[in-house]
Design a protein around this motif. Sequence first.
Motif, PDB file in Angstrom:
ATOM      1  N   SER A  89      59.963 -96.923 -21.772  1.00 55.40           N
ATOM      2  CA  SER A  89      60.687 -95.938 -20.974  1.00 55.40           C
ATOM      3  C   SER A  89      59.674 -95.095 -20.219  1.00 55.40           C
ATOM      4  CB  SER A  89      61.559 -95.051 -21.870  1.00 55.40           C
ATOM      5  OG  SER A  89      62.557 -95.815 -22.515  1.00 55.40           O
ATOM      6  N   ARG A 132      60.964 -88.453 -28.589  1.00 54.72           N
ATOM      7  CA  ARG A 132      61.097 -89.881 -28.272  1.00 54.72           C
ATOM      8  C   ARG A 132      59.884 -90.666 -28.757  1.00 54.72           C
ATOM      9  NH1 ARG A 132      64.189 -91.004 -23.822  1.00 54.72           N
ATOM     10  NH2 ARG A 132      63.555 -93.168 -24.156  1.00 54.72           N
ATOM     11  N   THR A 137      59.569 -94.873 -29.506  1.00 50.09           N
ATOM     12  CA  THR A 137      59.725 -95.385 -28.144  1.00 50.09           C
ATOM     13  C   THR A 137      58.393 -95.348 -27.408  1.00 50.09           C
ATOM     14  OG1 THR A 137      61.985 -94.532 -28.048  1.00 50.09           O
ATOM     15  CG2 THR A 137      60.958 -95.093 -25.956  1.00 50.09           C
TER      16      THR A 137
END
Length: 268
Positions: A89, A132, A137
Amino acid sequence: MIGWARTGLVLLCVVVASLVGIPLQILALRTGIPHPGTIPRLFHAMVRRLLGISVRVSGRPSGDRPLLLVANHVSWTDIVILSSLAPMSFVAKSDMATWPVFGLFAKLQRSVFVERERARTSHKQANELGERLAEGTVMVLFAEGTTSDGNIVLPFKSTLFGAAQAALASETGRRLDIRTVHIQPVTIAYTRLQGMPMGRFHRMHAAWIGDSDLVPHLGALIREGGMDVEVHFDEPIPFTARSKRKDVALEIEAIVRARMAGVLRNPR
Protein backbone atom coordinates in the motif's frame (compact mmCIF):
# COMPACT_ATOMS: atom_id res chain seq x y z
CA MET A 1 -2.93 5.86 -36.73
CA ILE A 2 -1.26 2.84 -35.13
CA GLY A 3 -0.59 4.91 -32.00
CA TRP A 4 -4.25 5.85 -31.60
CA ALA A 5 -5.35 2.25 -32.21
CA ARG A 6 -2.93 1.11 -29.52
CA THR A 7 -4.28 3.76 -27.14
CA GLY A 8 -7.87 2.62 -27.71
CA LEU A 9 -7.00 -1.04 -27.19
CA VAL A 10 -5.08 -0.34 -23.97
CA LEU A 11 -7.88 1.79 -22.53
CA LEU A 12 -10.48 -0.84 -23.44
CA CYS A 13 -8.47 -3.55 -21.66
CA VAL A 14 -8.04 -1.35 -18.57
CA VAL A 15 -11.76 -0.51 -18.43
CA VAL A 16 -12.80 -4.16 -18.72
CA ALA A 17 -10.27 -5.25 -16.10
CA SER A 18 -11.46 -2.45 -13.78
CA LEU A 19 -15.11 -3.42 -14.11
CA VAL A 20 -14.20 -6.96 -13.10
CA GLY A 21 -11.53 -6.14 -10.53
CA ILE A 22 -13.22 -3.37 -8.52
CA PRO A 23 -16.11 -5.51 -7.18
CA LEU A 24 -13.67 -8.34 -6.44
CA GLN A 25 -11.36 -5.98 -4.54
CA ILE A 26 -14.26 -4.57 -2.52
CA LEU A 27 -15.19 -8.14 -1.61
CA ALA A 28 -11.55 -8.87 -0.70
CA LEU A 29 -11.39 -5.84 1.60
CA ARG A 30 -14.56 -6.93 3.38
CA THR A 31 -13.89 -10.66 3.66
CA GLY A 32 -10.14 -11.10 3.21
CA ILE A 33 -10.78 -13.54 0.33
CA PRO A 34 -8.72 -13.31 -1.79
CA HIS A 35 -5.92 -11.50 0.04
CA PRO A 36 -6.50 -7.72 -0.42
CA GLY A 37 -3.09 -7.36 -2.05
CA THR A 38 -3.65 -9.97 -4.75
CA ILE A 39 -5.98 -8.17 -7.16
CA PRO A 40 -4.06 -4.85 -7.16
CA ARG A 41 -0.84 -6.74 -7.91
CA LEU A 42 -2.41 -8.62 -10.83
CA PHE A 43 -4.11 -5.47 -12.14
CA HIS A 44 -0.92 -3.42 -12.09
CA ALA A 45 1.07 -6.25 -13.69
CA MET A 46 -1.45 -6.19 -16.55
CA VAL A 47 -1.27 -2.39 -16.88
CA ARG A 48 2.52 -2.49 -16.84
CA ARG A 49 2.56 -4.93 -19.75
CA LEU A 50 -0.03 -2.93 -21.67
CA LEU A 51 2.13 0.18 -21.30
CA GLY A 52 5.12 -1.77 -22.63
CA ILE A 53 7.20 -1.25 -19.48
CA SER A 54 9.97 -3.80 -19.00
CA VAL A 55 11.26 -4.02 -15.43
CA ARG A 56 14.63 -5.31 -14.27
CA VAL A 57 14.69 -5.94 -10.53
CA SER A 58 17.75 -6.13 -8.29
CA GLY A 59 17.10 -7.47 -4.81
CA ARG A 60 13.60 -7.88 -3.43
CA PRO A 61 11.30 -6.50 -0.73
CA SER A 62 12.54 -7.60 2.66
CA GLY A 63 10.69 -10.38 4.44
CA ASP A 64 11.09 -8.54 7.75
CA ARG A 65 8.12 -6.81 9.34
CA PRO A 66 7.18 -4.05 9.97
CA LEU A 67 8.49 -2.87 6.59
CA LEU A 68 8.49 0.64 5.13
CA LEU A 69 9.73 0.96 1.55
CA VAL A 70 11.19 4.41 0.84
CA ALA A 71 11.61 5.26 -2.85
CA ASN A 72 12.38 8.13 -5.17
CA HIS A 73 9.47 9.32 -7.30
CA VAL A 74 9.46 10.04 -11.05
CA SER A 75 5.93 9.37 -12.29
CA TRP A 76 2.56 7.78 -11.53
CA THR A 77 3.97 4.74 -13.31
CA ASP A 78 6.17 4.15 -10.24
CA ILE A 79 3.02 2.95 -8.48
CA VAL A 80 2.18 0.57 -11.32
CA ILE A 81 5.72 -0.81 -11.35
CA LEU A 82 6.09 -1.37 -7.60
CA SER A 83 2.55 -2.72 -7.19
CA SER A 84 3.17 -5.29 -9.91
CA LEU A 85 6.06 -6.77 -7.90
CA ALA A 86 4.40 -7.53 -4.55
CA PRO A 87 1.35 -6.66 -2.42
CA MET A 88 1.82 -3.22 -0.87
CA SER A 89 0.00 0.00 0.00
CA PHE A 90 1.08 3.60 -0.53
CA VAL A 91 1.35 6.90 1.26
CA ALA A 92 -0.46 9.41 -0.98
CA LYS A 93 -1.14 13.13 -0.91
CA SER A 94 -4.54 13.98 0.57
CA ASP A 95 -5.87 15.63 -2.61
CA MET A 96 -5.47 12.35 -4.50
CA ALA A 97 -8.40 10.94 -2.54
CA THR A 98 -10.73 13.20 -4.57
CA TRP A 99 -9.29 12.39 -8.00
CA PRO A 100 -11.64 10.63 -10.42
CA VAL A 101 -10.76 6.96 -10.96
CA PHE A 102 -7.22 7.22 -9.53
CA GLY A 103 -8.56 8.24 -6.12
CA LEU A 104 -10.84 5.19 -6.11
CA PHE A 105 -7.96 2.90 -7.08
CA ALA A 106 -5.82 4.37 -4.29
CA LYS A 107 -8.56 3.76 -1.72
CA LEU A 108 -9.07 0.19 -2.91
CA GLN A 109 -5.34 -0.38 -2.42
CA ARG A 110 -5.68 0.92 1.15
CA SER A 111 -3.51 3.99 0.65
CA VAL A 112 -2.96 6.33 3.60
CA PHE A 113 -3.71 9.92 2.55
CA VAL A 114 -1.60 12.65 4.17
CA GLU A 115 -1.39 16.45 4.23
CA ARG A 116 2.33 17.07 4.36
CA GLU A 117 2.04 20.85 4.81
CA ARG A 118 0.12 20.62 8.11
CA ALA A 119 2.28 19.41 10.98
CA ARG A 120 -0.62 18.37 13.25
CA THR A 121 -2.39 16.49 10.50
CA SER A 122 0.85 14.82 9.47
CA HIS A 123 1.36 13.64 13.06
CA LYS A 124 -2.13 12.16 13.20
CA GLN A 125 -1.71 10.44 9.85
CA ALA A 126 1.76 9.23 10.81
CA ASN A 127 0.06 7.42 13.70
CA GLU A 128 -2.40 5.82 11.27
CA LEU A 129 0.51 4.79 9.06
CA GLY A 130 2.30 3.45 12.14
CA GLU A 131 -0.67 1.23 13.00
CA ARG A 132 -0.72 -0.15 9.46
CA LEU A 133 2.99 -0.92 9.64
CA ALA A 134 2.60 -2.59 13.00
CA GLU A 135 -0.18 -4.75 11.57
CA GLY A 136 2.28 -6.07 8.96
CA THR A 137 1.20 -4.09 5.87
CA VAL A 138 4.10 -3.18 3.57
CA MET A 139 3.84 0.58 3.04
CA VAL A 140 5.57 2.66 0.34
CA LEU A 141 6.66 6.23 1.00
CA PHE A 142 7.83 8.51 -1.82
CA ALA A 143 10.02 10.59 0.46
CA GLU A 144 10.77 13.45 -1.95
CA GLY A 145 7.17 14.62 -1.50
CA THR A 146 6.83 15.26 -5.24
CA THR A 147 8.05 13.89 -8.56
CA SER A 148 11.44 14.63 -10.11
CA ASP A 149 12.51 14.67 -13.77
CA GLY A 150 14.01 11.20 -13.41
CA ASN A 151 17.59 12.48 -13.69
CA ILE A 152 18.14 13.42 -10.05
CA VAL A 153 16.92 12.53 -6.56
CA LEU A 154 15.36 15.44 -4.67
CA PRO A 155 15.94 15.89 -0.90
CA PHE A 156 13.94 13.46 1.23
CA LYS A 157 11.43 14.93 3.69
CA SER A 158 11.82 13.40 7.13
CA THR A 159 8.34 14.18 8.49
CA LEU A 160 6.68 10.90 7.61
CA PHE A 161 9.66 8.87 8.72
CA GLY A 162 7.95 9.52 12.04
CA ALA A 163 5.64 6.69 10.98
CA ALA A 164 8.39 4.32 12.08
CA GLN A 165 8.38 5.92 15.52
CA ALA A 166 4.57 5.74 15.55
CA ALA A 167 4.66 2.04 14.68
CA LEU A 168 6.86 1.33 17.71
CA ALA A 169 4.62 3.41 20.00
CA SER A 170 1.28 2.26 18.58
CA GLU A 171 -1.12 0.05 20.50
CA THR A 172 -0.49 -2.78 18.06
CA GLY A 173 3.25 -2.25 18.28
CA ARG A 174 3.22 -2.44 22.07
CA ARG A 175 0.94 -5.47 22.08
CA LEU A 176 3.18 -7.33 19.64
CA ASP A 177 6.34 -6.04 21.37
CA ILE A 178 7.69 -4.55 18.12
CA ARG A 179 11.11 -3.03 18.75
CA THR A 180 12.40 -2.49 15.19
CA VAL A 181 10.87 -1.12 12.00
CA HIS A 182 12.76 -2.04 8.84
CA ILE A 183 13.11 0.83 6.36
CA GLN A 184 14.21 -0.37 2.93
CA PRO A 185 15.66 1.99 0.28
CA VAL A 186 14.16 1.52 -3.19
CA THR A 187 15.55 3.15 -6.33
CA ILE A 188 13.45 3.52 -9.51
CA ALA A 189 15.41 4.48 -12.63
CA TYR A 190 14.01 4.85 -16.16
CA THR A 191 16.84 3.86 -18.48
CA ARG A 192 15.74 3.08 -22.05
CA LEU A 193 13.07 4.02 -24.57
CA GLN A 194 12.46 1.64 -27.47
CA GLY A 195 15.70 -0.11 -26.50
CA MET A 196 17.82 3.05 -26.75
CA PRO A 197 19.40 4.79 -23.71
CA MET A 198 17.16 7.68 -22.69
CA GLY A 199 19.66 10.37 -21.73
CA ARG A 200 18.67 13.44 -19.71
CA PHE A 201 16.30 14.87 -22.31
CA HIS A 202 14.40 11.72 -23.27
CA ARG A 203 14.01 10.69 -19.63
CA MET A 204 11.49 13.52 -19.40
CA HIS A 205 9.21 11.26 -21.44
CA ALA A 206 8.78 9.05 -18.38
CA ALA A 207 8.55 11.86 -15.81
CA TRP A 208 5.27 13.36 -14.65
CA ILE A 209 6.31 16.57 -12.92
CA GLY A 210 4.30 18.67 -10.49
CA ASP A 211 0.95 19.84 -11.80
CA SER A 212 1.40 18.64 -15.39
CA ASP A 213 -1.79 17.39 -17.03
CA LEU A 214 -2.12 13.66 -16.51
CA VAL A 215 -4.20 12.75 -19.58
CA PRO A 216 -1.71 13.97 -22.25
CA HIS A 217 1.13 12.28 -20.36
CA LEU A 218 -0.84 9.03 -20.15
CA GLY A 219 -1.64 9.19 -23.87
CA ALA A 220 2.00 9.75 -24.81
CA LEU A 221 3.15 6.78 -22.71
CA ILE A 222 0.55 4.48 -24.26
CA ARG A 223 1.38 5.55 -27.83
CA GLU A 224 5.15 5.21 -27.40
CA GLY A 225 5.46 2.19 -25.07
CA GLY A 226 8.74 0.32 -24.88
CA MET A 227 10.30 1.73 -21.68
CA ASP A 228 12.93 -0.08 -19.62
CA VAL A 229 13.01 0.52 -15.87
CA GLU A 230 15.38 -0.67 -13.18
CA VAL A 231 14.17 -1.19 -9.61
CA HIS A 232 16.79 -1.75 -6.91
CA PHE A 233 15.95 -2.93 -3.40
CA ASP A 234 18.86 -2.24 -1.04
CA GLU A 235 19.36 -3.67 2.43
CA PRO A 236 16.88 -2.40 5.04
CA ILE A 237 17.97 0.07 7.70
CA PRO A 238 16.76 -0.85 11.22
CA PHE A 239 14.79 1.86 13.00
CA THR A 240 14.53 1.53 16.79
CA ALA A 241 13.32 3.70 19.66
CA ARG A 242 16.77 5.33 19.77
CA SER A 243 16.85 6.19 16.05
CA LYS A 244 16.41 9.77 14.86
CA ARG A 245 14.15 10.12 11.85
CA LYS A 246 16.15 12.98 10.28
CA ASP A 247 19.36 10.95 10.45
CA VAL A 248 17.65 7.90 8.96
CA ALA A 249 16.06 10.01 6.21
CA LEU A 250 19.48 11.38 5.24
CA GLU A 251 20.99 7.87 5.25
CA ILE A 252 18.22 6.45 3.03
CA GLU A 253 18.44 9.45 0.70
CA ALA A 254 22.21 8.96 0.30
CA ILE A 255 21.73 5.29 -0.60
CA VAL A 256 19.05 6.03 -3.20
CA ARG A 257 20.98 8.98 -4.64
CA ALA A 258 24.16 6.92 -5.06
CA ARG A 259 22.24 4.00 -6.57
CA MET A 260 20.44 6.27 -9.03
CA ALA A 261 23.69 7.90 -10.16
CA GLY A 262 25.28 4.49 -10.72
CA VAL A 263 22.35 3.13 -12.69
CA LEU A 264 22.07 6.16 -14.98
CA ARG A 265 25.79 6.03 -15.71
CA ASN A 266 25.71 2.33 -16.49
CA PRO A 267 22.18 0.98 -17.17
CA ARG A 268 21.77 -2.78 -17.40
